[in-house]
Write an enzyme that holds these catalytic residues in place. Structure first.
Site, PDB file in Angstrom:
ATOM      1  N   CYS A  60       0.782  -1.242   0.000  1.00 10.77           N
ATOM      2  CA  CYS A  60       0.000   0.000   0.000  1.00 10.77           C
ATOM      3  C   CYS A  60       0.813   1.292   0.000  1.00 10.77           C
ATOM      4  O   CYS A  60       0.680   2.125  -0.892  1.00 10.77           O
ATOM      5  CB  CYS A  60      -0.947   0.003   1.201  1.00 10.77           C
ATOM      6  N   HIS A 102      -1.432   6.246   2.567  1.00  9.44           N
ATOM      7  CA  HIS A 102      -1.437   5.095   3.468  1.00  9.44           C
ATOM      8  C   HIS A 102      -2.339   5.397   4.655  1.00  9.44           C
ATOM      9  O   HIS A 102      -2.481   6.544   5.064  1.00  9.44           O
ATOM     10  CB  HIS A 102      -0.017   4.787   3.927  1.00  9.44           C
TER      11      HIS A 102
END
Length: 501
Positions: free
Chosen positions: A97, A151
């Site tokens: 991610c 994130h």
């Protein structure tokens, strides 16, 4: 009314009356020319200012009907595909991610922005970089983010990128669950849960609600906007209302193809799927029972359908508000995913299933609706593409290239290659300080991987895969004399890429 008020503020009553009369006469002339066909909405005089709806899903590989997956129930994304360009060969820059999103949103590769793990925030490495939403904010757009865009941790939300930072939502692991027994503490519990009734009993339903409200406010205010909407699913744990689990009641998930590691692949290319093993119902080592594998497959597909519905709700509202004809829509997945193939679960490799992503772009009056392209593109190409479409200038050198030629002609000549990377040991994604980095390049028909020792700069392992007949690596051909020329070509690409880090 707004123009009249502006004139009154800057001029006296007499001047305002004269100037306002000129404005009115000029408007009438333009109106008549437009309806007489002497001017059109495509003329530079009427250059359109697009809004941007930027949608990202977490851990979503191309498990979608529009990508040929006959099992997937994804009518809303499939409908979006019918008015978009479908990029069949789009790749992220690192299959986890934080690095993937940092790359797209800064327009820089992981080694350039310094983000190759889940801990580092790009502002630590490049504090003055202008992110994609920040570029729109600086150009006068209202820039908002809802859900997981950067994130998910609070320290990486990057408030400077947004006009209204408070709209950015952060959810804890506890928020992912509905059942009380799974909500104890803030740790992983069951790997899947399908019990709730309402979409907004889980975070992605709440994210869709917030996005719909924001669209309504933009319609009322008339502001130009860049709105990023980040959905959490199908990231583990696989949690959604039970109706999405029920959608796959008759699906057979018992047959999994390509379960074994590619022949001749080095050990460094793999991991022990620690992300999945952290859940309470998954064995800490060894194989996963067959029944549990089938449940995980079903859970993943159910979460894809859940996200599909939330995206559909947002797009339906955009349509209802008559805003779709002036809004660019981008949908992408931050990276791919393994569901037991190649002896792997989750992401964190340099292989096709982890690096290949869904990417759809819809631009009013430009994209050839319902088209697709096999051109190899990178996720970091999104940033320069949106700047060009909206007539904005970049504040720093961008490593991607604009996809507008493909939007205008999906079959145009395109000399694209895609680079991705991943670190080892696996634990370095949370503890930092990797000892090795694998760099991979994808060209039509081939994938090559070179594993570098970061202390010495030497290559310790190489991998070469023929992907002309399918999108999964089966046999490492590195060192095979029959493929010496193609391996040398790809190694030179990787070596040049590594040298610029």
């Amino acid at each position: 009314m707004i123009i009249s008020a502006l004139f009154k503020e800057r001029f006296n009553h007499s001047d305002c009356f004269i100037l306002w009369g000129i404005v009115r006469r000029f408007s009438v002339i333009i109106y008549c020319m437009f309806h007489a066909g002497l001017l059109s909405a495509q003329d530079d005089f009427f250059e359109r200012k697009y809004n941007v709806l930027f949608i990202v899903a977490d851990d979503m590989r191309p498990t979608l009907g529009c990508y040929g997956d006959e099992r997937a129930i994804t009518p809303y994304i499939d409908n979006l595909a019918r008015r978009s360009i479908v990029f069949k060969n789009a790749y992220c820059q690192q299959a986890v991610c934080n690095p993937s999103r940092a790359s797209v949103l800064t327009g820089l590769r992981p080694d350039e922005n310094g983000v190759t793990d889940l801990v580092t925030h790009f502002r630590q490495k490049i504090p003055d970089v202008v992110t994609l939403p920040q570029a729109f904010k600086n150009a006068g757009y209202t820039s908002i983010g809802i859900g997981k865009v950067f994130h998910g941790s609070k320290r990486t939300l990057d408030s400077v990128s947004w006009s209204v930072p408070s709209l950015v939502q952060s959810f804890t692991k506890q928020d992912e669950y509905y059942l009380p027994e799974n909500r104890k503490g803030n740790a992983k519990a069951a790997s899947y849960e399908f019990v709730a009734e309402q979409d907004d009993d889980y975070p992605d339903g709440k994210i869709a609600n917030a996005a719909i409200t924001a669209l309504q406010q933009f319609r009322e205010s008339g502001e130009s906007f860049f709105m990023a909407v980040g959905f959490n699913k199908p990231h583990l744990p696989f949690c959604a209302p039970r109706k999405y689990w029920n959608m796959y009641e008759g699906s057979d998930f018992s047959k999994m193809s390509h379960k074994f590691k590619p022949l001749g692949a080095p050990d460094i290319a793999f991991h022990q799927w620690q992300e999945l093993r952290g859940y309470s119902d998954i064995p800490k080592d060894g194989a996963i029972p067959s029944q549990k594998e089938q449940e995980l497959w079903r859970g993943y597909y159910a979460c894809v359908s859940y996200v599909d519905t939330q995206i559909g709700r947002v797009l339906s509202e955009l349509e209802r508000l008559d805003m779709s004809e002036n809004t660019i829509i981008v949908f992408w997945g931050d990276h791919g995913y393994h569901l037991g193939e190649q002896g792997l679960w989750c992401k964190s490799t340099n292989y096709e299933l982890d690096t290949r992503i869904p990417l759809l772009i819809s631009v009013p009056d430009i994209t050839d609706k319902g088209s697709h392209t096999s051109a190899i593109v990178e996720a970091l190409d999104i940033y320069p593409t949106l700047l060009e479409l909206c007539g904005l200038k970049s504040h720093h050198r961008l490593s991607g290239k604009s996809l507008t030629p493909l939007l205008e002609n999906p079959n145009c000549r395109w000399e694209g290659v895609a680079f991705s990377q991943f670190c080892r040991p696996y634990e370095a994604i949370t503890k930092q300080h990797p000892t090795h980095m694998g760099y991979t390049v994808r060209i039509p028909g081939w994938r090559y991987v070179a594993w570098y020792d970061l202390n010495t700069g030497s290559v310790v392992n190489t991998e070469l895969y023929n992907l002309k007949k399918g999108n999964i690596e089966l046999h490492n051909l590195s060192g095979d004399k029959r493929y010496k020329k193609v391996e040398q070509k790809l190694h030179s690409l990787i070596d040049a890429y590594y040298s610029k880090r």
